[in-house]
Design a protein around this motif. Structure first.
Motif, PDB file in Angstrom:
ATOM      1  N   ALA A 352       0.829  -1.202   0.000  1.00 30.31           N
ATOM      2  CA  ALA A 352       0.000   0.000   0.000  1.00 30.31           C
ATOM      3  C   ALA A 352       0.864   1.253   0.000  1.00 30.31           C
ATOM      4  O   ALA A 352       0.585   2.227  -0.711  1.00 30.31           O
ATOM      5  N   ALA A 353       1.949   1.249   0.797  1.00 33.18           N
ATOM      6  CA  ALA A 353       2.835   2.413   0.850  1.00 33.18           C
ATOM      7  C   ALA A 353       3.486   2.650  -0.505  1.00 33.18           C
ATOM      8  O   ALA A 353       3.560   3.791  -0.983  1.00 33.18           O
ATOM      9  N   LEU A 354       3.963   1.593  -1.141  1.00 31.34           N
ATOM     10  CA  LEU A 354       4.588   1.747  -2.458  1.00 31.34           C
ATOM     11  C   LEU A 354       3.571   2.200  -3.508  1.00 31.34           C
ATOM     12  O   LEU A 354       3.898   2.978  -4.403  1.00 31.34           O
ATOM     13  N   ALA A 355       2.342   1.721  -3.396  1.00 27.65           N
ATOM     14  CA  ALA A 355       1.303   2.154  -4.337  1.00 27.65           C
ATOM     15  C   ALA A 355       1.082   3.657  -4.225  1.00 27.65           C
ATOM     16  O   ALA A 355       0.963   4.361  -5.239  1.00 27.65           O
ATOM     17  N   HIS A 356       1.010   4.178  -2.986  1.00 23.53           N
ATOM     18  CA  HIS A 356       0.859   5.621  -2.793  1.00 23.53           C
ATOM     19  C   HIS A 356       2.060   6.371  -3.376  1.00 23.53           C
ATOM     20  O   HIS A 356       1.900   7.406  -4.043  1.00 23.53           O
ATOM     21  N   TYR A 357       3.264   5.855  -3.118  1.00 25.21           N
ATOM     22  CA  TYR A 357       4.483   6.548  -3.549  1.00 25.21           C
ATOM     23  C   TYR A 357       4.575   6.623  -5.062  1.00 25.21           C
ATOM     24  O   TYR A 357       4.949   7.663  -5.626  1.00 25.21           O
ATOM     25  N   LEU A 358       4.226   5.539  -5.748  1.00 27.75           N
ATOM     26  CA  LEU A 358       4.262   5.537  -7.213  1.00 27.75           C
ATOM     27  C   LEU A 358       3.158   6.404  -7.792  1.00 27.75           C
ATOM     28  O   LEU A 358       3.399   7.220  -8.685  1.00 27.75           O
ATOM     29  N   ALA A 359       1.942   6.210  -7.298  1.00 28.67           N
ATOM     30  CA  ALA A 359       0.801   6.905  -7.890  1.00 28.67           C
ATOM     31  C   ALA A 359       0.896   8.411  -7.719  1.00 28.67           C
ATOM     32  O   ALA A 359       0.434   9.169  -8.577  1.00 28.67           O
TER      33      ALA A 359
END
Length: 468
Positions: A352-359
């Motif tokens: 979830a953290a990586l999804a936020h960071y990429l998006a």
């Protein structure tokens, strides 16, 4: 849209993709589709610019990209000429819509081993915000999707379309616990009752890749590489053909070569003919210092099963142990089924953290900062060792390491030990080869150390080379 001879060049000014990238993609598609062949001359930059209603600089940039990728060559007084045969003509299926010895421990040790990024560059607001948001999200009652969090898979698909030209949707992405997990999963999916899979691996290559594949039950077949990577002629000579081949075509590890476009096209044709799975490790494609990256093999049209493998170990930190695979074809379905049986080893909160960071664009901005940082470090290495007559530097076009090729007969292992005795840790090039290395050398990583540490380490190596 504008027509130039038989070449259709669509330009969409409302699209977020730069116009030069759109033009290069149209020419590239015409070459790979057979509309343009080797020796065909592309329209003059002024003519094409006038036809499209864009500045000449936009077309010049597009042509420079095509020349840098190897699709075209520039001839003095003869324009820009196509240089690649359209050997691969099968269209890809339509993509889904976006949906060594160590010195005594101490603070004065300078660790120049490769594969270590500058993790202190991650101390930014967006990185911390992404993790706070992930922790604040309600925790689901069930386990994460074994194929990966849908939001992260979608963010990876969007990111790869933008930076690597890979047409993929969220359903084409599988989240892994880094590249080692991806290779172990591939070896497991390749296996058949009573017959271990044979996987060709570049030689030299990353030792962990050979170790992981062998531990997962594969028979590892080393294949010597030259300055541009493996040769398709050597692959064709293998009998029987292997089940898979593992490549680092964007930045061969550790030697740093990049496989030419024509060799990629020929390799994909061979793989399709022999039903060989291509495992494309997109190692170091994010960090290019002198030449633009070539398109990923997974972006080229081919009926071959190509699995693109990547991780955030070098872009962010190896502590994350998180990465991805882009799947296609029948082998992609086997990978999905195998991962579903084994379940996901990656934390849902981390995904979830990586999804936020990429998006939110955090990864793109971090990569741009890191690129400037590594460019500076690379220049330090070149200034300290580049003019020495007793060494030759390799792998400096991209990535976070340099190979210091030594004169024949030099005892690289002795240099490694001597450096460790003076508090500087480097790697022996021989450690990356399955057999005796072709020539002696050292492998130095310049991503993690500070400027002061790198300067000190390079000074020690220079003194040792003077003595050698």
């Amino acid at each position: 849209m504008a027509y130039t001879g038989d070449l259709l060049v669509p330009v969409d000014r409302a699209a977020p993709t730069p116009l030069s990238v759109q033009i290069a993609a149209s020419v590239r598609a015409a070459v790979l589709g057979g509309a343009l062949g080797p020796g065909d001359t592309l329209p003059p930059t002024r003519t094409l610019a006038a036809d499209l209603g864009v500045s000449r600089g936009v077309v010049v940039t597009a042509y420079e990209q095509l020349v840098g990728e190897g699709f075209a060559t520039g001839r003095r007084g003869g324009g820009t000429v196509v240089a690649v045969r359209p050997d691969v003509t099968a269209a890809r299926p339509a993509a889904a819509p976006p949906s060594p010895p160590s010195p005594a421990a101490g603070s004065d040790v300078v660790d120049l081993t490769p594969g270590r990024p500058a993790t202190r560059l991650l101390d930014d607001v967006e990185w911390r915000s992404a993790w706070r948001r992930a922790v604040a999200d309600d925790l689901p009652a069930g386990p994460p999707d074994p194929l990966g969090l849908p939001a992260l898979r979608q963010a990876v698909a969007v990111y790869l379309r933008r930076v690597r030209g890979v047409e993929a949707g969220a359903d084409d992405v599988l989240v892994t616990a880094g590249a080692s997990d991806a290779l172990a999963l591939a070896a497991t999916a390749l296996g058949a009752p009573g017959r271990p899979p044979r996987v060709v691996v570049e030689d030299p290559s990353y030792p962990a890749a050979r170790r992981v594949l062998a531990t997962a039950g594969a028979v590892v077949v080393p294949l010597p590489v030259d300055a541009d990577g493996p040769r398709v002629a050597d692959l064709r000579a293998l009998s029987p053909a292997p089940d898979a081949v593992l490549l680092t075509p964007s930045h061969q590890y550790p030697l740093g070569g990049r496989m030419p476009v024509q060799e990629r096209v020929d390799l994909l044709r061979w793989a399709a003919e022999q039903d060989v799975v291509v495992l494309e490790d997109d190692y170091d494609s994010e960090f290019r210092h002198r030449r633009r990256p070539l398109p990923a093999m997974a972006s080229l049209p081919s009926p071959a099963d190509v699995v693109l493998v990547g991780s955030w170990s070098k872009t962010l930190s190896p502590w994350l142990r998180c990465g991805w695979m882009v799947l296609r074809g029948a082998f992609g379905e086997r990978l999905r089924a195998t991962r579903t049986l084994l379940d996901s080893p990656v934390s849902g909160v981390q995904q979830a953290a990586l999804a936020h960071y990429l998006a939110d664009g955090g990864l793109a901005r971090h990569t741009a900062r890191a690129q400037r940082h590594y460019n500076h470090r690379r220049s330090m290495v070149a200034a300290a060792l580049g003019e020495r007559p007793d060494v030759a530097l390799g792998a400096l076009d991209g990535g976070l390491h340099v190979v210091v090729h030594l004169r024949p007969g030099t005892d690289a292992a002795a240099l490694v030990r001597a450096a460790a005795g003076r508090g500087v840790v480097v790697a022996d090039l021989a450690d990356y080869s399955a057999g005796p290395p072709a020539s002696p050398g050292l492998v130095l990583g310049y991503g993690a150390p500070t400027d002061l540490e790198l300067r000190r380490g390079l000074a020690v190596l220079s003194e040792l080379l003077d003595g050698a």
